[in-house]
Design a protein around this motif. Structure first.
Motif, mmCIF file in Angstrom:
data_model
loop_
_atom_site.group_PDB
_atom_site.id
_atom_site.type_symbol
_atom_site.label_atom_id
_atom_site.label_comp_id
_atom_site.label_asym_id
_atom_site.label_seq_id
_atom_site.Cartn_x
_atom_site.Cartn_y
_atom_site.Cartn_z
ATOM 1 N N MET A 68 0.838 -1.193 0.000
ATOM 2 C CA MET A 68 0.000 0.000 0.000
ATOM 3 C C MET A 68 0.877 1.249 0.000
ATOM 4 S SD MET A 68 -2.986 -1.105 -0.235
ATOM 5 C CE MET A 68 -4.253 0.086 0.130
ATOM 6 N N ARG A 69 1.982 1.180 0.738
ATOM 7 C CA ARG A 69 2.860 2.346 0.826
ATOM 8 C C ARG A 69 3.550 2.616 -0.516
ATOM 9 N NH1 ARG A 69 5.645 0.901 5.726
ATOM 10 N NH2 ARG A 69 3.563 0.845 6.640
ATOM 11 N N THR A 70 3.963 1.533 -1.206
ATOM 12 C CA THR A 70 4.588 1.741 -2.531
ATOM 13 C C THR A 70 3.610 2.378 -3.491
ATOM 14 O OG1 THR A 70 4.282 -0.639 -2.608
ATOM 15 C CG2 THR A 70 6.505 0.187 -2.942
ATOM 16 N N TRP A 71 2.312 2.066 -3.304
ATOM 17 C CA TRP A 71 1.311 2.692 -4.165
ATOM 18 C C TRP A 71 0.971 4.103 -3.708
ATOM 19 C CZ3 TRP A 71 -2.014 -2.327 -4.183
ATOM 20 C CH2 TRP A 71 -1.530 -3.186 -5.193
ATOM 21 N N ASN A 72 1.631 4.568 -2.679
ATOM 22 C CA ASN A 72 1.389 5.895 -2.128
ATOM 23 C C ASN A 72 -0.064 6.046 -1.681
ATOM 24 O OD1 ASN A 72 2.019 8.419 -1.281
ATOM 25 N ND2 ASN A 72 1.636 9.402 -3.269
ATOM 26 N N ALA A 73 -0.632 4.963 -1.125
ATOM 27 C CA ALA A 73 -2.015 5.027 -0.662
ATOM 28 C C ALA A 73 -2.081 5.854 0.615
ATOM 29 C CB ALA A 73 -2.541 3.622 -0.403
ATOM 30 N N SER A 74 -3.162 6.642 0.729
ATOM 31 C CA SER A 74 -3.336 7.430 1.945
ATOM 32 C C SER A 74 -3.730 6.503 3.093
ATOM 33 C CB SER A 74 -4.418 8.478 1.738
ATOM 34 O OG SER A 74 -5.646 7.819 1.515
ATOM 35 N N THR A 75 -3.642 7.026 4.333
ATOM 36 C CA THR A 75 -4.029 6.220 5.488
ATOM 37 C C THR A 75 -5.466 5.750 5.354
ATOM 38 O OG1 THR A 75 -2.668 7.760 6.712
ATOM 39 C CG2 THR A 75 -3.943 6.188 7.990
ATOM 40 N N PHE A 76 -6.335 6.673 4.871
ATOM 41 C CA PHE A 76 -7.749 6.339 4.721
ATOM 42 C C PHE A 76 -7.939 5.224 3.696
ATOM 43 C CE2 PHE A 76 -11.900 7.047 2.702
ATOM 44 C CZ PHE A 76 -12.701 6.863 3.813
ATOM 45 N N ARG A 77 -7.226 5.353 2.560
ATOM 46 C CA ARG A 77 -7.307 4.344 1.507
ATOM 47 C C ARG A 77 -6.860 2.979 2.055
ATOM 48 N NH1 ARG A 77 -10.325 4.403 -2.824
ATOM 49 N NH2 ARG A 77 -10.452 2.155 -2.601
ATOM 50 N N THR A 78 -5.745 2.972 2.791
ATOM 51 C CA THR A 78 -5.250 1.728 3.365
ATOM 52 C C THR A 78 -6.291 1.125 4.288
ATOM 53 O OG1 THR A 78 -3.103 2.808 3.393
ATOM 54 C CG2 THR A 78 -3.264 0.706 4.523
ATOM 55 N N LEU A 79 -6.942 1.993 5.063
ATOM 56 C CA LEU A 79 -7.956 1.515 6.000
ATOM 57 C C LEU A 79 -9.090 0.846 5.243
ATOM 58 C CD1 LEU A 79 -9.062 1.530 8.934
ATOM 59 C CD2 LEU A 79 -10.258 3.623 8.319
#
Lengths: 275, 330
Positions: B230-241
Motif C-alpha cells: 500500500m505504501r509503494t502505491w502511495n495510498a493514503s491512510t484512509f485508503r489503506t484503512l
C-alpha cells in the motif's frame, strides 16, 4: 464561556498526553494522565454546569461518600465479594477444570460437550439467578451458586480447548520417552493448556462479580453491594451508589490484576507474555 | 479445534485402526448423545428436588409416606426423602404446579403454550415479551459495535489513543456494569429519558468492548508486506484503512460480533429488572420469581436462550455469506 473553559482544559491535558506518549515513560504515565483528565473534566463539568447530584455526583462527592461510609462498604465487600463471588469462583473454576480433565480423556465427549458448552457460555446465565435464589435462600450461598453456574462453562470450554492444544510431534515425543498418561498430563498437556485456562479464569473473574451483585437484586440479606445499590438508588442517594461502584470497580480490577499476575508467573514462556 | 489432520506428520501414529470409527462419530452424533444425557440427568434431578412437593400431594391423596407429617419432613433433604419413598417421589415429580425444578417437558409445554398458543399481542405471550427485549438489544448492539469499531480505528491509528485509552477500556470491563444498570435506568428516567434508550445504553456498553478488542487485533492483522505494498502505491491512510485493513479485519469482526450480540441481550434483560418488571423477558423472570412461578421463570430463560442462539446464528449466516463472497471462506 463555561464550555470553552472545559474544552481548553481538555485540549491542554490532551496535548500534554500526546507529548508524554512520545517519551519513554509514556507507557505508564499516558494512561494515568488520561484517567486524571477524565476525572478533572468530570469534576469541572459537574461544578460549572451545576449538574444535580441525582444525575451525576462529582468525583469529590463520591470520594467523600467512600470516606464517610467505610465500615458499611467493607461489610458489603465481605458479604458480596469474599463470601459470594470468591467462594463461587473457587468452586466453579475448580469444577470447570476438573470436568475438563475428565472430558479431555475422551474424544467423543470432547466433540459432544464443546459445542454444548460454547452454546451455554453464550446464554444469559444471569437469568438463573432468580431460580438459584429460590433454591438456596437469600444468604450468600445462593450468590455463590449463581457464580458457580456462570463461571463453570467458560472455564470448562477454555480448559478443554487448551488440553487439546498439543502438537502431534510433542505427543509423539512423550510417547518415545515412554511417559505414562499422568506424566503426559503433568509435563505436556497442563502446561500447554495454561494460557487457555487463564483466559477462562480472566473471563470468570469479571463474571463472578457481576453474578454475585446481580443475584442480590433477586433477594438478599440487608447487606451486600447489590442490595446497597438497589436500595440507595431508591433513596436517590447517588454518591453512596457511586461509592459502592468504586469499591466494585476496585475489587474487579484488583482480582483481574491478581489473575493476570499469576498468569505471568506461571506462563512466562508464552509468546503473549514476552516483552 | 486444533485437532491434527490425518495428513500431519506423525498424526496417524497409534490410531490407524480407529480412524474409521472416528469418522462415524464425527459431527452431530456426539452432541446429540451429550444433550440426551443432560436431559436424562435433568429428569433424574427432578425426583429429589421435587420430593417435598410430591410427598405432600401423596399425603393429601392419603397414600402412606414414610415420615407421615409435613413438619417431620421439613428438615429432611430431598435425597433422604426420595430414599425413604422412592415410588411416591418418582410418581409425583414431573407434574407439579409449582415444582422447585420443572421437568423438561413442562418447560417445553409452557414455551409452546405461551408462544403458539396465544395471540402475539397478548400480555402473556413470550413472543411479545421477546420482541420488547429485542428492540433495545439490537439498538444497543448497533450503537456498541459502531462505537467499538470507531474506537478500534482510533486506537490503531493513534499511538496516544492506544497508550491511554486501551488500558481504560480493559479496566472498564472489570467494573460490574450490570450492577449499575438499575442506576442508569433510574437516573435517565429522572431526566425524562424513558423507553428504548436507557436499556440500549447498557447493551451498548456491554457489546462495545469485545468489538473494540477484536477489531484492534483485526485492523492490525494485515501482513507487513501488504502494508508495504500500500505504501509503494502511495495510498493514503484512509485508503489503506478502506481497501486493506477493514477487509482483512472482517473475520475478527464477525467473531467479536457474536460475543457482542449475546452480551447485548444480557444487558437488555438486566436493564428491564429495575423498571418495575412490566414487559420483556427480564420482567417475566422477575415476575416469576416474585410469585414463585418456576415454570414461567424457566420458560422465560429458555426463550432468552433461543433468542440468543437465533441472534448468534443470524450473525454466523451473515458471516458465511460475506466471507464466501469475499473469497475468504475456508
Amino acid at each position: 464561556m463555561k464550555a470553552v473553559a472545559i474544552l481548553l482544559v481538555w485540549a491542554a491535558l490532551w496535548s500534554a498526553n500526546v507529548r508524554l506518549a512520545r517519551s519513554r515513560t509514556g507507557a505508564w504515565l499516558a494512561p494515568a494522565l488520561f484517567g486524571l483528565t477524565l476525572l478533572i473534566l468530570w469534576e469541572g463539568i459537574v461544578r460549572l454546569f451545576d449538574v444535580p447530584t441525582v444525575i451525576l455526583p462529582a468525583p469529590s462527592q463520591i470520594a467523600g461518600a467512600v470516606a464517610d461510609n467505610l465500615p458499611i462498604l467493607f461489610a458489603d465487600f465481605v458479604q458480596t465479594v469474599l463470601k459470594g463471588a470468591l467462594t463461587g469462583w473457587l468452586i466453579g473454576c475448580g469444577a470447570g477444570v476438573l470436568a475438563a480433565l475428565l472430558v479431555a480423556r475422551s474424544e467423543f465427549l470432547r466433540r459432544g460437550l464443546l459445542p454444548v458448552g460454547n452454546f451455554v457460555a453464550a446464554l444469559p446465565i444471569v437469568g438463573t439467578a432468580p431460580i438459584l435464589v429460590m433454591w438456596f435462600g437469600f444468604g450468600w450461598e445462593s450468590k455463590a451458586a449463581v457464580v458457580v453456574v456462570m463461571v463453570f462453562f467458560p472455564v470448562l470450554v477454555n480448559t478443554v480447548a487448551g488440553l487439546a492444544d498439543t502438537g502431534a510431534m510433542q505427543r509423539d515425543l512423550m510417547r518415545t520417552y515412554g511417559a505414562a498418561a499422568g506424566q503426559e498430563l503433568r509435563y505436556l498437556r497442563i502446561p500447554s493448556a495454561l494460557p487457555f485456562i487463564f483466559n477462562g479464569l480472566k473471563i470468570a473473574t469479571t463474571l463472578a462479580l457481576i453474578g454475585a451483585i446481580v443475584a442480590e437484586f433477586f433477594g438478599s440479606p440487608t447487606q451486600g453491594m447489590g442490595f446497597r445499590i438497589s436500595t440507595e438508588v431508591g433513596r436517590l442517594n447517588l454518591p453512596m451508589v457511586w461509592a459502592t461502584i468504586v469499591v466494585a470497580a476496585l475489587a474487579g480490577s484488583l482480582s483481574y490484576g491478581a489473575v493476570a499476575l499469576l498468569e505471568r508467573w506461571l506462563t512466562f514462556w508464552h509468546p503473549s507474555q514476552r516483552r | 479445534m486444533t485437532d491434527t489432520p490425518l495428513s500431519a506428520p506423525g498424526a496417524s501414529v497409534g490410531r490407524s485402526g480407529r480412524v474409521a470409527l472416528r469418522r462415524l462419530g464425527a459431527g452431530l452424533w456426539p452432541v446429540l448423545v451429550v444433550v440426551a444425557a443432560l436431559i436424562a440427568l435433568w429428569y433424574l434431578a427432578c425426583i429429589p428436588m421435587n420430593a417435598q412437593g410430591s410427598l405432600l400431594e401423596a399425603e393429601r391423596a392419603e397414600i402412606a409416606v414414610t415420615p407421615p407429617t409435613a413438619a417431620e419432613r421439613r428438615d429432611m433433604g430431598g435425597l433422604a426423602l426420595t430414599a425413604a419413598n422412592p415410588t411416591v417421589a418418582a410418581a409425583g415429580a414431573f407434574a407439579q404446579d409449582r415444582p422447585r425444578l420443572p421437568a423438561p417437558h413442562q418447560v417445553v409445554a409452557e414455551l409452546i403454550d405461551s408462544t403458539i398458543g396465544l395471540r402475539l399481542t397478548s400480555k402473556r405471550s413470550l413472543v411479545f415479551h421477546a420482541g420488547i427485549t429485542l428492540g433495545p438489544t439490537l439498538l444497543g448492539f448497533a450503537i456498541g459495535s459502531l462505537a467499538g469499531i470507531l474506537l478500534a480505528v482510533g486506537i490503531v491509528h493513534s499511538r496516544v489513543m492506544d497508550l491511554s485509552v486501551m488500558p481504560w477500556a480493559i479496566a472498564s470491563q472489570t467494573i460490574p456494569i450490570l450492577a449499575i444498570a438499575p442506576m442508569i435506568i433510574v437516573v435517565l428516567n429522572s431526566v425524562g429519558i424513558q423507553g428504548l434508550l436507557p436499556k440500549a445504553i447498557i447493551s451498548a456498553y456491554l457489546s462495545f468492548f469485545p468489538v473494540t478488542v477484536g477489531m484492534v487485533k483485526g485492523l492490525r492483522a494485515p501482513a507487513a508486506s501488504d502494508l508495504d505494498l500500500m505504501r509503494t502505491w502511495n495510498a493514503s491512510t484512509f485508503r489503506t484503512l478502506v481497501s486493506l485493513r477493514l477487509p482483512t479485519s472482517l473475520p475478527y469482526l464477525f467473531a467479536s460480533l457474536k460475543i457482542a450480540v449475546a452480551a447485548a441481550l444480557v444487558g437488555a434483560i438486566i436493564g428491564e429488572l429495575p423498571t418495575g418488571a412490566v414487559r420483556g423477558l427480564g420482567a417475566r423472570l422477575l415476575a416469576g420469581s416474585y410469585y414463585g412461578q418456576t415454570i414461567q421463570i424457566w420458560s422465560a430463560l429458555f426463550a432468552a436462550a433461543i433468542v440468543a442462539a437465533a441472534l448468534v446464528a443470524l450473525i454466523t449466516g451473515i458471516e458465511r455469506l460475506t466471507l464466501r463472497r469475499m473469497g475468504l471462506a475456508r
